[in-house]
Write a protein that holds these residues in place. Sequence first.
Motif, PDB file in Angstrom:
ATOM      1  N   GLU A  58       0.831  -1.207   0.000  1.00 31.96           N
ATOM      2  CA  GLU A  58       0.000   0.000   0.000  1.00 31.96           C
ATOM      3  C   GLU A  58       0.865   1.256   0.000  1.00 31.96           C
ATOM      4  O   GLU A  58       0.545   2.244  -0.678  1.00 31.96           O
ATOM      5  CB  GLU A  58      -0.922   0.002   1.227  1.00 31.96           C
ATOM      6  N   ALA A  77       0.850   3.964  -2.804  1.00 28.94           N
ATOM      7  CA  ALA A  77       0.603   5.377  -2.492  1.00 28.94           C
ATOM      8  C   ALA A  77       1.735   6.259  -3.021  1.00 28.94           C
ATOM      9  O   ALA A  77       1.497   7.345  -3.570  1.00 28.94           O
ATOM     10  CB  ALA A  77       0.456   5.554  -0.980  1.00 28.94           C
ATOM     11  N   THR A 114       1.490   6.440  -6.693  1.00 25.92           N
ATOM     12  CA  THR A 114       0.375   7.325  -7.042  1.00 25.92           C
ATOM     13  C   THR A 114       0.776   8.780  -6.890  1.00 25.92           C
ATOM     14  O   THR A 114       0.474   9.620  -7.751  1.00 25.92           O
ATOM     15  CB  THR A 114      -0.840   7.023  -6.148  1.00 25.92           C
ATOM     16  N   THR A 115       1.474   9.089  -5.768  1.00 23.54           N
ATOM     17  CA  THR A 115       1.952  10.459  -5.555  1.00 23.54           C
ATOM     18  C   THR A 115       2.917  10.878  -6.661  1.00 23.54           C
ATOM     19  O   THR A 115       2.846  12.002  -7.175  1.00 23.54           O
ATOM     20  CB  THR A 115       2.648  10.570  -4.193  1.00 23.54           C
TER      21      THR A 115
END
Length: 366
Positions: free
Chosen positions: A107, A111, A114-115
């Motif tokens: 995760e 994340a 994604t950032t």
Amino acid sequence: MIDSTLLSSIMVGFGAGFLLVSILISKGVYSMVPKGLHAKWLTLTGLMCFFLIGYLGFIIIQHTNIPFPVELLVGAVFMGGAFFVFLVINLSKHTIVKLRNLNDNLEHIVARRTTDLVSANQTLQQEIIEREQTEAKLEEAKSAAEAANRAKSEFLANMSHEIRTPMNAIIGFTEILLKNDNHAQRHDYLALVQNSANRLMELINDILDFSKIEAQKIELETIPFDLENLVQTTMKMLAVKAHEKNLELVLDIAPEVPRMACGDPGRLRQILVNLIGNAIKFTEQGEVVIRTSVSDKDIELPVPMKKDQLLIHFTVHDTGIGIPPEQIKVIFESFTQADGSVSRKYGGTGLGLSISARLAILMGGD
């Protein structure tokens, strides 16, 4: 009635079969569990092998009547079973913890990715915006360059006409003067020649001044001079043109304006002649009013003023054709007049106000 020994052997046989299948499954699971659990998984597999050997040994003992203490066997089974359950639970606990950590790491990685993707997308969007802005600026610069070229072309056309007209007058009236013996007419012709020569000289001076300003080679004087006298003599010099058109020329000098000043009187006179001359040229009836005052407004200047300096404000007001608000800035650009038809009707190169504006900036004004 079923023999208990046979029934026991069947049950133990089924148990041994289950253990054998479990060992085969464990061998496949071993390659899938995290490396940190390999040792515990091998221990669990070894314990299952130990149980399998024990089950087979129990069957052999039952059917060969080899003496063996049953209590010890039962105790070993209970202890082994309990240890087996402990290993299964402990291994399950560690497996769950490992899986949770892997999930958390996954995760976190997702994340972070994604950032990174969002940041990269924002950067890409910003680059697109900057590229569009750059393209818009290039297009604006291209339009400005094209407009400048058009203005220069129009200027050259106007200049050609403006220079040819007085030159033709000089040549033509000179020829007439040479052929005509009438002294009264000769005087009028000489006056026209003089006016044409003066006009030609003004054009040449404008071109030279503009060239010097563009090349940043113009030099300004800094000398004391009588400001009031300079304005008055300039008005008298232009009064003839105003009276020829029946215009009233009015001068209003505020009391707070100092009589003496320090600067370049020649360039200041040139600015006033351009401004007042334009007002007279574009006014058919009424008046031209020149006001001189000390500016008390907080005006942002190209060069900050010193404590011992004053900002003198010259205003020229006339009752002429006027200038549209959107053309106010345009008329101070080089080779430009508010309307192209103005040049054809009134003449002029469009350099006068541009030169005046640049001189005012060079003198610390605006």
